[in-house]
Design an enzyme around this catalytic site. Structure first.
Site, PDB file in Angstrom:
ATOM      1  N   ASP A 186     -31.137  92.981  20.226  1.00 16.00           N
ATOM      2  CA  ASP A 186     -30.632  92.543  18.930  1.00 16.00           C
ATOM      3  C   ASP A 186     -29.127  92.796  18.810  1.00 16.00           C
ATOM      4  O   ASP A 186     -28.622  93.828  19.275  1.00 16.00           O
ATOM      5  CB  ASP A 186     -31.369  93.305  17.821  1.00 16.00           C
ATOM      6  CG  ASP A 186     -30.890  92.937  16.435  1.00 16.00           C
ATOM      7  OD1 ASP A 186     -31.133  91.799  16.012  1.00 16.00           O
ATOM      8  OD2 ASP A 186     -30.270  93.803  15.777  1.00 16.00           O
ATOM      9  N   GLU A 220     -29.276  88.584  21.922  1.00 15.83           N
ATOM     10  CA  GLU A 220     -28.864  87.821  20.750  1.00 15.83           C
ATOM     11  C   GLU A 220     -27.345  87.927  20.610  1.00 15.83           C
ATOM     12  O   GLU A 220     -26.833  88.803  19.915  1.00 15.83           O
ATOM     13  CB  GLU A 220     -29.550  88.335  19.481  1.00 15.83           C
ATOM     14  CG  GLU A 220     -29.226  87.479  18.267  1.00 15.83           C
ATOM     15  CD  GLU A 220     -29.332  88.238  16.950  1.00 15.83           C
ATOM     16  OE1 GLU A 220     -29.571  87.592  15.916  1.00 15.83           O
ATOM     17  OE2 GLU A 220     -29.150  89.472  16.949  1.00 15.83           O
TER      18      GLU A 220
END
Length: 477
Positions: free
Chosen positions: A245, A269
């Protein structure tokens, strides 16, 4: 040559056509004496190209709280049968918001729903036992399970005086303050700034609780030691890979070091629509990356600019197809009504048709798959992806409302041709295929019947208004 078509019922909400016959076979006269041949689709299951797709198994604020792991366990059989080979789970450990947390406010990296803290024992998704049952069932069906890893910002710690900020900060994580597991206890020395690092970027999420990955202590707990987050998730919980993330919050070497230590599938990400930025990150880390360049090109081509020539632009799959993780929607893009971060529902299936026929590793968003208007078309697209989407990609034609792309296939696989049409009218175009003197069919079933190619492989293919078709060879019975 006269052709008699048998039509069928296909329940796609935005371009439906229906009759009593669900057979895609076609009866074709072969001469004036009415000798007939039966033209049928090839068996896609005979053409396993070794590909699969990843299912993102959640959306923002899933309901019902406390039952999500059990809910997902009930869907594994269907997903496996449909061609899914990986499940991307939400953050599995306790967040500061307790039973309301989606996990992106991480507090205790080792509380999978077994410690009473932040007002709950279970996480929003359920208990540790239910999670373990889910992972075991997924593995039993041959599906890998991907952990969502948040190793930048922390939340939910206790308040303490922080001499490096000369004020109180919520940086105390121990058994009494947001870390009931007692593993990876932290205090202000483990966050920026501290006695060894002066770095402080106030633009980051929870800047005061931004972990310092340069510290040996932090590295040991995150990926190096035998009871680190990475090794515990892999060896004890059974996770097979990682979704990192918000990697803008820490340096690329962190992901590389993690992967060098524990391996596994990974996707980062890196929210940036610049394909060159994504490419550089892949080279620095060795990790796959969500292909935001492709996502934004699809949004621009089908929504913002309504011009399919945008698809000629740079995308990660064009340079790093093995590291490009493509998608048409995720929990963030669907979270609000920001038009620049979302592909409209009326264009969603066309976007999926694109990513499920082009190189890259596609991701299906839970809410799209569970949408009854999308479910069967998505299943068909996944089947096409896992069988015929192979070989070099070549754009045969593109203008503002038409896009035609060919996958070359292999010696043993015919490949496919994708035709996207964003206009309000049916479109037809003659293209040059590698299929000489062959019967062809649309394997999405959006165009009925068969067509023939000539001795040079030329064929007049068709795409419905505001829709798509995917052509390949048919067989003669």
């Amino acid at each position: 040559m006269k052709k008699i078509y048998r039509f069928f019922c296909f329940g796609l909400a935005i371009m439906a056509s229906c009759s009593s016959d669900d057979d895609q076979s076609v009866v074709a006269d072969t001469n004036d004496n009415t000798q007939k041949e039966i033209i049928s689709p090839i068996e896609l299951s005979d053409y396993d190209n070794g590909s699969g797709v990843m299912m993102q198994t959640f959306y923002w604020d899933v309901e019902p709280r406390g039952e999500w792991w059990t809910n997902l366990s009930g869907k594994i059989d269907d997903w496996a049968e449909s061609g899914v080979d990986r499940l991307w789970l939400p953050v599995a450990t306790k967040g500061a918001s307790g039973g309301y947390s989606m996990g992106y406010d991480p507090s205790d990296y080792f509380d999978f729903g077994e410690f009473d803290q932040h007002g709950t024992v279970e996480t929003r998704f359920g208990s540790r036992q239910e999670l373990e049952t889910l992972i075991e069932k997924a593995h039993g069906k041959g599906l890998e399970v991907i952990a969502d890893i948040v190793i930048n910002h922390n939340s939910g710690g206790g308040e303490e005086y922080n001499p490096y900020r000369d004020k109180n900060t919520y940086t105390l994580f121990d058994e009494l303050h947001g870390n009931a597991s007692g593993m990876f206890n932290r205090n202000f020395e483990n966050f920026y700034p501290n006695s060894t690092s002066n770095y402080d970027d106030g633009s980051l999420f929870y800047a005061e609780q931004n972990l310092d990955h340069n510290q040996e202590y932090v590295q040991n707990w995150l990926w190096k030691s035998e009871n680190s987050v990475a090794k515990y998730y892999k060896n004890v919980m059974g996770f097979d890979g990682w979704r990192f993330d918000y990697v803008l919050g820490y340096e690329p070497w962190v992901v590389k070091a993690w992967l060098d230590e524990v391996g596994g599938f990974s996707v980062s990400e890196l929210w940036d629509g610049n394909a060159d930025v994504l490419s550089q990150y892949v080279d620095q880390t060795g990790s796959g990356v969500f292909d935001f360049a492709t996502f934004y090109k699809l949004e621009e081509a089908m929504d913002r600019f309504d011009d399919l020539t945008v698809l000629e632009g740079k995308m990660l799959w064009k340079t790093h197809p093995d590291k490009s993780v493509t998608f048409a929607a995720n929990h963030d893009t669907e979270k609000d009504e920001n038009e620049d971060n979302r592909i409209a529902d009326e264009n969603k299936l066309k976007a999926y048709a694109y990513i499920l026929t082009h190189p890259g590793y596609p991701t299906i968003f839970y809410s799209d798959y569970e949408n009854e208007a999308f479910k069967e078309p998505l299943k068909q697209l996944v089947q096409i992806h896992n069988s015929l989407a192979i070989g070099d990609a070549e754009v045969l034609y593109v203008d503002n409302d038409e896009y035609i792309m060919k996958r070359a296939g292999t010696d043993d696989n015919p490949g496919l041709i994708l035709y996207i049409n964003t206009s309000g009218n049916t479109k037809k175009r003659t293209i040059k295929s590698a299929w000489n003197n062959s019967y062809l069919m649309d394997y999405t079933k959006n165009v009925h019947g068969s067509i023939t190619s000539d001795e040079n492989g030329e064929a007049l293919i068709e795409a419905p208004a505001n829709g798509y078709s995917i052509w390949s060879i048919a067989k003669v019975n």
